[in-house]
Design a protein around this motif. Structure first.
Motif, PDB file in Angstrom:
ATOM      1  N   PRO A   8       0.801  -1.067  -0.224  1.00 23.84           N
ATOM      2  CA  PRO A   8       0.148   0.337   0.002  1.00 23.84           C
ATOM      3  C   PRO A   8       0.491   1.009   0.256  1.00 23.84           C
ATOM      4  O   PRO A   8       1.635   1.221   0.667  1.00 23.84           O
ATOM      5  CB  PRO A   8      -0.909  -0.360   1.294  1.00 23.84           C
ATOM      6  CG  PRO A   8      -0.029  -0.856   2.116  1.00 23.84           C
ATOM      7  CD  PRO A   8       0.564  -1.936   1.274  1.00 23.84           C
ATOM      8  N   ALA A   9       0.588   1.955  -0.864  1.00 23.78           N
ATOM      9  CA  ALA A   9       0.985   3.341  -1.081  1.00 23.78           C
ATOM     10  C   ALA A   9       0.175   4.050   0.079  1.00 23.78           C
ATOM     11  O   ALA A   9       0.838   5.633   0.311  1.00 23.78           O
ATOM     12  CB  ALA A   9       1.036   3.938  -2.517  1.00 23.78           C
ATOM     13  N   LEU A  10      -1.025   4.237   0.330  1.00 21.27           N
ATOM     14  CA  LEU A  10      -1.854   4.933   0.631  1.00 21.27           C
ATOM     15  C   LEU A  10      -2.055   4.409   2.244  1.00 21.27           C
ATOM     16  O   LEU A  10      -3.280   3.034   1.629  1.00 21.27           O
ATOM     17  CB  LEU A  10      -2.916   5.806  -0.189  1.00 21.27           C
ATOM     18  CG  LEU A  10      -3.004   6.721  -1.246  1.00 21.27           C
ATOM     19  CD1 LEU A  10      -3.763   7.095  -1.884  1.00 21.27           C
ATOM     20  CD2 LEU A  10      -1.886   8.347  -0.427  1.00 21.27           C
ATOM     21  N   LEU A  17       0.231  13.927   4.687  1.00 24.63           N
ATOM     22  CA  LEU A  17      -0.354  13.653   6.117  1.00 24.63           C
ATOM     23  C   LEU A  17      -1.901  15.026   4.961  1.00 24.63           C
ATOM     24  O   LEU A  17      -1.640  15.709   5.129  1.00 24.63           O
ATOM     25  CB  LEU A  17      -0.805  14.502   6.355  1.00 24.63           C
ATOM     26  CG  LEU A  17      -1.814  14.196   8.156  1.00 24.63           C
ATOM     27  CD1 LEU A  17      -2.029  12.665   8.245  1.00 24.63           C
ATOM     28  CD2 LEU A  17      -1.515  15.039   9.393  1.00 24.63           C
ATOM     29  N   LEU A  18      -3.297  13.942   4.623  1.00 27.48           N
ATOM     30  CA  LEU A  18      -3.940  15.026   4.289  1.00 27.48           C
ATOM     31  C   LEU A  18      -4.875  14.473   5.790  1.00 27.48           C
ATOM     32  O   LEU A  18      -5.450  13.690   5.931  1.00 27.48           O
ATOM     33  CB  LEU A  18      -4.641  13.988   3.535  1.00 27.48           C
ATOM     34  CG  LEU A  18      -5.864  15.085   3.056  1.00 27.48           C
ATOM     35  CD1 LEU A  18      -6.394  16.286   2.860  1.00 27.48           C
ATOM     36  CD2 LEU A  18      -6.873  13.761   1.596  1.00 27.48           C
ATOM     37  N   VAL A  19      -5.585  15.324   6.383  1.00 23.74           N
ATOM     38  CA  VAL A  19      -6.556  15.894   7.351  1.00 23.74           C
ATOM     39  C   VAL A  19      -7.995  15.735   6.984  1.00 23.74           C
ATOM     40  O   VAL A  19      -8.449  17.013   6.642  1.00 23.74           O
ATOM     41  CB  VAL A  19      -5.938  16.578   8.579  1.00 23.74           C
ATOM     42  CG1 VAL A  19      -7.674  16.315   9.403  1.00 23.74           C
ATOM     43  CG2 VAL A  19      -4.501  15.969   8.848  1.00 23.74           C
ATOM     44  N   GLY A  22       5.212   1.244  11.389  1.00 24.59           N
ATOM     45  CA  GLY A  22       5.278  -0.049  10.607  1.00 24.59           C
ATOM     46  C   GLY A  22       4.653  -1.085   9.130  1.00 24.59           C
ATOM     47  O   GLY A  22       4.786  -2.236   8.866  1.00 24.59           O
ATOM     48  N   ILE A  23       4.480   0.235   8.318  1.00 24.92           N
ATOM     49  CA  ILE A  23       4.429  -0.028   7.182  1.00 24.92           C
ATOM     50  C   ILE A  23       5.506   0.669   5.954  1.00 24.92           C
ATOM     51  O   ILE A  23       4.638   1.602   6.308  1.00 24.92           O
ATOM     52  CB  ILE A  23       2.831   0.827   6.474  1.00 24.92           C
ATOM     53  CG1 ILE A  23       1.860  -0.235   7.324  1.00 24.92           C
ATOM     54  CG2 ILE A  23       2.606  -0.121   4.944  1.00 24.92           C
ATOM     55  CD1 ILE A  23       1.116  -0.414   7.568  1.00 24.92           C
ATOM     56  N   PRO A  24       6.568   0.106   5.808  1.00 28.26           N
ATOM     57  CA  PRO A  24       7.481   0.948   5.366  1.00 28.26           C
ATOM     58  C   PRO A  24       7.085   1.691   3.351  1.00 28.26           C
ATOM     59  O   PRO A  24       7.443   2.576   2.943  1.00 28.26           O
ATOM     60  CB  PRO A  24       8.822   0.293   4.671  1.00 28.26           C
ATOM     61  CG  PRO A  24       7.793  -1.575   5.241  1.00 28.26           C
ATOM     62  CD  PRO A  24       6.720  -0.802   6.057  1.00 28.26           C
ATOM     63  N   SER A  25       6.025   1.256   2.843  1.00 28.22           N
ATOM     64  CA  SER A  25       5.847   1.342   1.527  1.00 28.22           C
ATOM     65  C   SER A  25       4.601   2.222   1.351  1.00 28.22           C
ATOM     66  O   SER A  25       4.894   2.966   0.443  1.00 28.22           O
ATOM     67  CB  SER A  25       4.954   0.235   0.903  1.00 28.22           C
ATOM     68  OG  SER A  25       3.694  -0.178   1.741  1.00 28.22           O
ATOM     69  N   VAL A  26       4.118   3.027   2.524  1.00 25.27           N
ATOM     70  CA  VAL A  26       3.510   4.271   2.424  1.00 25.27           C
ATOM     71  C   VAL A  26       3.800   5.957   2.302  1.00 25.27           C
ATOM     72  O   VAL A  26       5.167   5.801   2.343  1.00 25.27           O
ATOM     73  CB  VAL A  26       2.833   3.897   3.788  1.00 25.27           C
ATOM     74  CG1 VAL A  26       1.579   5.525   4.020  1.00 25.27           C
ATOM     75  CG2 VAL A  26       2.014   2.568   3.911  1.00 25.27           C
ATOM     76  N   LYS A  27       2.907   6.197   1.523  1.00 21.64           N
ATOM     77  CA  LYS A  27       3.692   7.617   0.934  1.00 21.64           C
ATOM     78  C   LYS A  27       2.927   9.195   1.501  1.00 21.64           C
ATOM     79  O   LYS A  27       3.013  10.312   1.822  1.00 21.64           O
ATOM     80  CB  LYS A  27       4.449   7.493  -0.758  1.00 21.64           C
ATOM     81  CG  LYS A  27       4.929   6.990  -0.555  1.00 21.64           C
ATOM     82  CD  LYS A  27       4.926   7.148  -2.162  1.00 21.64           C
ATOM     83  CE  LYS A  27       6.499   6.423  -2.873  1.00 21.64           C
ATOM     84  NZ  LYS A  27       6.260   4.984  -2.794  1.00 21.64           N
ATOM     85  N   TRP A  31      -5.286  15.039  -4.438  1.00 22.75           N
ATOM     86  CA  TRP A  31      -3.895  15.324  -3.392  1.00 22.75           C
ATOM     87  C   TRP A  31      -2.943  13.933  -3.517  1.00 22.75           C
ATOM     88  O   TRP A  31      -2.263  14.280  -3.456  1.00 22.75           O
ATOM     89  CB  TRP A  31      -4.837  14.815  -1.911  1.00 22.75           C
ATOM     90  CG  TRP A  31      -4.037  15.051  -0.930  1.00 22.75           C
ATOM     91  CD1 TRP A  31      -3.565  16.232  -0.032  1.00 22.75           C
ATOM     92  CD2 TRP A  31      -3.415  14.241   0.097  1.00 22.75           C
ATOM     93  NE1 TRP A  31      -1.796  15.896   0.645  1.00 22.75           N
ATOM     94  CE2 TRP A  31      -2.085  14.192   0.809  1.00 22.75           C
ATOM     95  CE3 TRP A  31      -3.049  12.827  -0.366  1.00 22.75           C
ATOM     96  CZ2 TRP A  31      -1.755  13.155   1.564  1.00 22.75           C
ATOM     97  CZ3 TRP A  31      -2.723  12.101   0.734  1.00 22.75           C
ATOM     98  CH2 TRP A  31      -1.542  12.179   1.861  1.00 22.75           C
ATOM     99  N   ALA A  32      -3.747  12.368  -3.628  1.00 23.35           N
ATOM    100  CA  ALA A  32      -2.122  12.188  -3.605  1.00 23.35           C
ATOM    101  C   ALA A  32      -1.574  11.384  -4.923  1.00 23.35           C
ATOM    102  O   ALA A  32      -0.572  10.645  -4.945  1.00 23.35           O
ATOM    103  CB  ALA A  32      -3.239  10.031  -3.317  1.00 23.35           C
ATOM    104  N   GLY A  33      -1.663  12.136  -5.926  1.00 21.48           N
ATOM    105  CA  GLY A  33      -1.479  12.435  -6.928  1.00 21.48           C
ATOM    106  C   GLY A  33       0.061  13.196  -7.023  1.00 21.48           C
ATOM    107  O   GLY A  33       0.381  13.302  -7.946  1.00 21.48           O
ATOM    108  N   ARG A  34       0.197  14.141  -6.329  1.00 16.65           N
ATOM    109  CA  ARG A  34       1.031  14.549  -5.092  1.00 16.65           C
ATOM    110  C   ARG A  34       2.532  13.707  -4.632  1.00 16.65           C
ATOM    111  O   ARG A  34       3.982  14.016  -4.869  1.00 16.65           O
ATOM    112  CB  ARG A  34       1.072  16.033  -4.879  1.00 16.65           C
ATOM    113  CG  ARG A  34       0.148  16.692  -5.431  1.00 16.65           C
ATOM    114  CD  ARG A  34      -0.201  18.115  -4.926  1.00 16.65           C
ATOM    115  NE  ARG A  34       0.927  18.837  -4.025  1.00 16.65           N
ATOM    116  CZ  ARG A  34       1.333  20.085  -5.187  1.00 16.65           C
ATOM    117  NH1 ARG A  34       0.580  19.973  -6.265  1.00 16.65           N
ATOM    118  NH2 ARG A  34       2.100  20.596  -4.778  1.00 16.65           N
TER     119      ARG A  34
END
Length: 411
Positions: free
Chosen positions: A101-103, A191-193, A120-125, A246-249
């Motif tokens: 997962p990237a998100l 981070l998106l809140v 604990g999830i290193p792939s997350v951006k 937002w994730a596209g950035r």
């Protein structure tokens, strides 16, 4: 939207039930969704957000935490920390399928869990929270009256959302001791809140605290009139659209090249709201639009009608053709605008019975510039030579094939 029903082992070995919502085209990224306190993967907000993201090319895994929904285990034995461990187990399952997962997306207490699980999830951006509490102990207000019994007996049955749940002492002590500030400060991801100002369950002060504690890059987007559970389809769709944009950035969402033989790509129309008429239109890798029907015909009026798109094609092609001709001739054409009207209403035209009608498109063309009457007359003649005009006048052949595709894939 193709969906796989899958299972994987949770933090303590019990089998957790999940759904993996997949795009109809290539998977551009994968997101992991954490549901709200005592909810499930199948609540409307989770389904709608996952569906909208899948339509945008993002696969979404949503699962039931241990002891909830269709997952095994006893809810009374779970804690906030066990939820975090379940999230990490889900991420490891995805990584084993080459879909790390990237998100991370978390709703309510699930939002607090994804903030804690990120380490604990290193792939997350990127991490997204929806109506999340800054203090996980905030959820104890749902069962304040039972706290004395929980402390005295080790557990108590409480009614949450009209359903009985057994809350254990370990859960209460865990959420009380949990402090998210260090995890937020060391998030090491964008981070998106997202939070609704009038959220009556988790006040927007929580969102402000999360945002303040985080380092950049961070974004804060209001959910306006949404309720805490994001029950309105429009609010869930808006949240998904914002998340995708937002994730596209921060995540590479570039799709592969269009298939051979389709120089402009393949235009794909996908149903966005089975309860209405809203459609997602993707033309190649870069262009997206909505089609819909007016409110009077059962739609939500969020996009042009199908005939509106036909009219738009005629108007755009007319303007482009005039500009192309004037440019080639070197004529002083300053601007062009085209008004197009159509004398049919699509919803009426779609009825199986009734008298036949002839489609009539009316164009009003405005051209500005230092042009003489001969030039203006020639441009009016050229307007009738635009390719879309010719297609509409001469007709076209539509070849249709039915592709069998399962909607739900077995485990």
């Amino acid at each position: 939207m193709p969906t796989e029903r899958i299972t994987f082992a949770g933090h303590s070995g019990e089998t957790l039930a999940a759904r993996l919502d997949l795009p109809q085209g290539p998977v551009l990224a994968t997101a992991l969704f954490a549901h709200c306190f005592t909810c499930s993967k199948d609540i409307p907000a989770a389904r709608r957000i996952a569906g909208r993201l899948a339509a945008m090319g993002i696969a979404v895994l949503r699962f039931d935490f241990t002891g909830l929904g269709h997952s095994e285990g006893e809810f009374a034995n779970t804690t906030f920390s066990s939820n975090v461990a379940d999230l990490i187990a889900a991420a490891q399952y995805l990584a084993a399928r080459d879909m790390a997962p990237a998100l991370l997306i978390g709703h309510s207490l699930g939002g607090a869990a994804v903030l804690r699980a990120r380490a604990g999830i290193p792939s997350v951006k990127g991490v997204v929270t929806l109506g999340a509490p800054f203090d996980p102990g905030h959820v104890s207000h749902h069962f304040d009256a039972a706290l004395p019994e929980i402390q005295a007996k080790g557990q108590a049955e409480v009614c949450l959302g009209g359903r009985p749940f057994v809350i254990g002492r370990d859960f209460v002590e865990d959420i009380t001791a949990e402090a998210l500030t260090p995890a937020i400060k060391e998030l090491n991801a964008a981070l998106l809140v997202m939070h609704a100002p009038r959220d009556a369950t988790v006040s927007i002060d929580n969102a402000a605290a999360i945002f303040t504690a985080a380092r950049h890059p961070k974004s804060f987007v209001t959910l306006d009139e949404a309720d805490h559970l994001i029950t309105k389809p429009r609010d869930a769709e808006y949240a998904a659209e914002v998340i995708s944009a937002w994730a596209g950035r921060y995540v590479d969402l570039s799709p592969p090249a269009p298939p051979p033989g389709a120089p402009e790509g393949v235009l794909r129309v996908t149903e966005a709201d089975p309860a209405g008429f809203l459609q997602d239109i993707h033309s190649g890798p870069h262009h997206h639009a909505y089609a819909d029907e007016p409110l009077a015909y059962g739609g939500t009026n969020r996009g042009m009608s199908p005939y509106g798109f036909v009219s738009a094609g005629l108007g755009a092609c007319t303007s482009m053709t005039l500009r192309m001709y004037a440019r080639r001739k070197g004529w002083p054409l300053d601007s062009v605008s085209v008004d197009v009207s159509h004398d049919k209403v699509h919803a009426q035209d779609a009825q199986p019975s009734g008298p036949a009608k002839i489609d009539q498109f009316t164009r009003i063309i405005r051209i500005c510039g230092n042009l003489d009457q001969t030039q203006r007359a020639k441009l009016l003649e050229i307007a009738d030579k635009c390719p879309v005009h010719r297609t509409l006048e001469h007709g076209a052949k539509v070849k249709t094939q039915l592709e069998e595709e399962p909607q739900t894939l077995p485990a």
